[in-house]
Design a protein around this motif. Structure first.
Motif, short mmCIF file in Angstrom:
data_model
loop_
_atom_site.label_atom_id
_atom_site.label_comp_id
_atom_site.label_asym_id
_atom_site.label_seq_id
_atom_site.Cartn_x
_atom_site.Cartn_y
_atom_site.Cartn_z
N THR A 161 -4.86 18.26 -19.64
CA THR A 161 -4.25 17.06 -19.08
C THR A 161 -4.97 15.79 -19.52
O THR A 161 -4.33 14.77 -19.80
CB THR A 161 -4.23 17.16 -17.55
OG1 THR A 161 -3.43 18.29 -17.17
CG2 THR A 161 -3.64 15.90 -16.92
N THR B 105 4.29 22.24 -19.90
CA THR B 105 3.21 22.64 -20.78
C THR B 105 3.48 24.00 -21.44
O THR B 105 4.09 24.88 -20.82
CB THR B 105 1.88 22.71 -20.01
OG1 THR B 105 0.84 23.15 -20.89
CG2 THR B 105 1.97 23.69 -18.85
N SER C 239 -2.84 21.67 -6.25
CA SER C 239 -3.51 21.33 -7.50
C SER C 239 -4.76 20.49 -7.26
O SER C 239 -5.77 20.66 -7.95
CB SER C 239 -2.56 20.58 -8.43
OG SER C 239 -1.51 21.41 -8.88
N ASN D 251 -0.82 26.65 -19.06
CA ASN D 251 -1.92 26.08 -18.29
C ASN D 251 -3.22 26.80 -18.67
O ASN D 251 -3.32 28.02 -18.54
CB ASN D 251 -1.63 26.27 -16.79
CG ASN D 251 -2.65 25.59 -15.91
OD1 ASN D 251 -3.83 25.50 -16.24
ND2 ASN D 251 -2.21 25.11 -14.77
N HIS E 67 8.86 22.09 -6.43
CA HIS E 67 8.56 21.15 -7.51
C HIS E 67 9.48 19.93 -7.43
O HIS E 67 9.04 18.79 -7.57
CB HIS E 67 8.75 21.82 -8.88
CG HIS E 67 7.75 22.89 -9.17
ND1 HIS E 67 8.11 24.13 -9.66
CD2 HIS E 67 6.39 22.89 -9.08
CE1 HIS E 67 7.01 24.84 -9.86
NE2 HIS E 67 5.97 24.13 -9.51
N GLY F 233 3.02 20.62 -15.62
CA GLY F 233 2.84 21.97 -15.13
C GLY F 233 3.49 22.99 -16.04
O GLY F 233 4.23 22.65 -16.96
N SER F 234 3.20 24.25 -15.76
CA SER F 234 3.84 25.32 -16.52
C SER F 234 5.23 25.62 -15.97
O SER F 234 6.09 26.14 -16.68
CB SER F 234 2.97 26.59 -16.50
OG SER F 234 2.64 26.95 -15.18
N MET G 286 0.75 15.21 -8.48
CA MET G 286 0.38 16.62 -8.31
C MET G 286 0.60 17.05 -6.87
O MET G 286 0.60 16.23 -5.94
CB MET G 286 -1.07 16.86 -8.71
CG MET G 286 -2.11 16.26 -7.80
SD MET G 286 -3.79 16.81 -8.21
CE MET G 286 -4.18 15.76 -9.59
N TRP H 115 8.81 15.02 -16.29
CA TRP H 115 8.33 16.39 -16.13
C TRP H 115 7.74 16.83 -17.47
O TRP H 115 8.47 16.95 -18.47
CB TRP H 115 9.48 17.31 -15.73
CG TRP H 115 10.11 17.06 -14.39
CD1 TRP H 115 10.74 15.92 -13.98
CD2 TRP H 115 10.23 17.97 -13.31
NE1 TRP H 115 11.23 16.06 -12.72
CE2 TRP H 115 10.93 17.31 -12.27
CE3 TRP H 115 9.81 19.29 -13.11
CZ2 TRP H 115 11.22 17.92 -11.06
CZ3 TRP H 115 10.11 19.92 -11.89
CH2 TRP H 115 10.80 19.24 -10.89
N TRP I 232 -10.54 21.32 -13.66
CA TRP I 232 -9.83 20.89 -14.85
C TRP I 232 -10.81 20.27 -15.84
O TRP I 232 -11.78 19.61 -15.44
CB TRP I 232 -8.76 19.85 -14.50
CG TRP I 232 -7.64 20.34 -13.63
CD1 TRP I 232 -7.65 21.42 -12.80
CD2 TRP I 232 -6.37 19.72 -13.47
NE1 TRP I 232 -6.45 21.53 -12.14
CE2 TRP I 232 -5.64 20.48 -12.54
CE3 TRP I 232 -5.77 18.59 -14.02
CZ2 TRP I 232 -4.35 20.17 -12.15
CZ3 TRP I 232 -4.48 18.26 -13.64
CH2 TRP I 232 -3.77 19.04 -12.71
#
Length: 208
Positions: free
Chosen positions: A104, A60, A128, A63, A39, A30-31, A124, A57, A135
């Motif tokens: 991803t 990224t 998501s 996203n 999270h 994730g961002s 996720m 973790w 995606w």
């Protein structure tokens, strides 16, 4: 492995964490803009329910489905994630920044190629899963690695009625069997319920 241009991170953040052959590894990407207690709850729930050895973790650079206008620098986000994910069995990496892609499907394919002896599970939140069909190459993700979906506030119905959940309805296992996921051939996924944490990156960025 050298840092990409304009990414100022210690080399340790750009490496893949160490794991022994056969280890069950949860991949939580994730961002994390910013990371929050919701999270952490998703990561902890996956760690326990799927019987994982580690949760990685994957922070990224950005996203592809989200606006980057209010995206905090990768350096500050990974530092915040490292503080939030302080746990003996959680690891933090910005490895994705070395790949030149934020998709991803490509990240997972690379991880499977580099670490074929590990048993990966994609983690996720339910929010998501609701948009998972948007995606890039989402079916290759679902068919490449087992997935564990953790409930999130207000997302249960949208997630379980989403195209991805319907497409792979026959591959869903009972949440009581979540610890089997690392050993199952994909597609395989489960939806696990837990105490809901209302924290939201969007609300935090808006000052709520």
């Amino acid at each position: 492995m050298k840092s990409p241009p304009n990414i100022r991170l210690p080399e340790t953040w750009l490496r893949l964490p160490h794991a022994e052959a056969g280890n069950r590894i949860g991949l939580f990407g994730g961002s994390f803009n910013p990371p929050h207690s919701g999270h952490r709850q998703v990561a902890e729930t996956a760690l326990k329910r799927a019987g994982l050895d580690q949760v990685w973790w994957l922070v990224t650079p950005g996203n592809p489905l989200k606006d980057h206008g209010n995206l905090a620098p990768l350096e500050s986000r990974i530092d915040a994630v490292a503080r939030l994910a302080a746990h003996p069995r959680m690891r933090v990496t910005a490895f994705e920044a070395t790949l030149g892609t934020s998709y991803t499907a490509s990240v997972i394919a690379t991880l499977r190629r580099l670490r074929p002896a590990l048993r990966f599970v994609w983690i996720m939140g339910a929010d998501s899963l609701a948009s998972f069909h948007r995606w890039q190459r989402w079916k290759s993700i679902a068919e490449g690695v087992p997935m564990l979906v953790v409930d999130r506030p207000g997302a249960s119905m949208a997630a379980l009625s989403a195209p991805a959940a319907q497409t792979y309805a026959g591959a869903r296992i009972e949440e009581s069997d979540a610890d089997l996921l690392p050993f199952l051939r994909p597609p395989a996924w489960t939806f696990v319920t837990t105490r809901l944490d209302p924290s939201s990156s969007t609300k935090l960025r808006e000052g709520h």
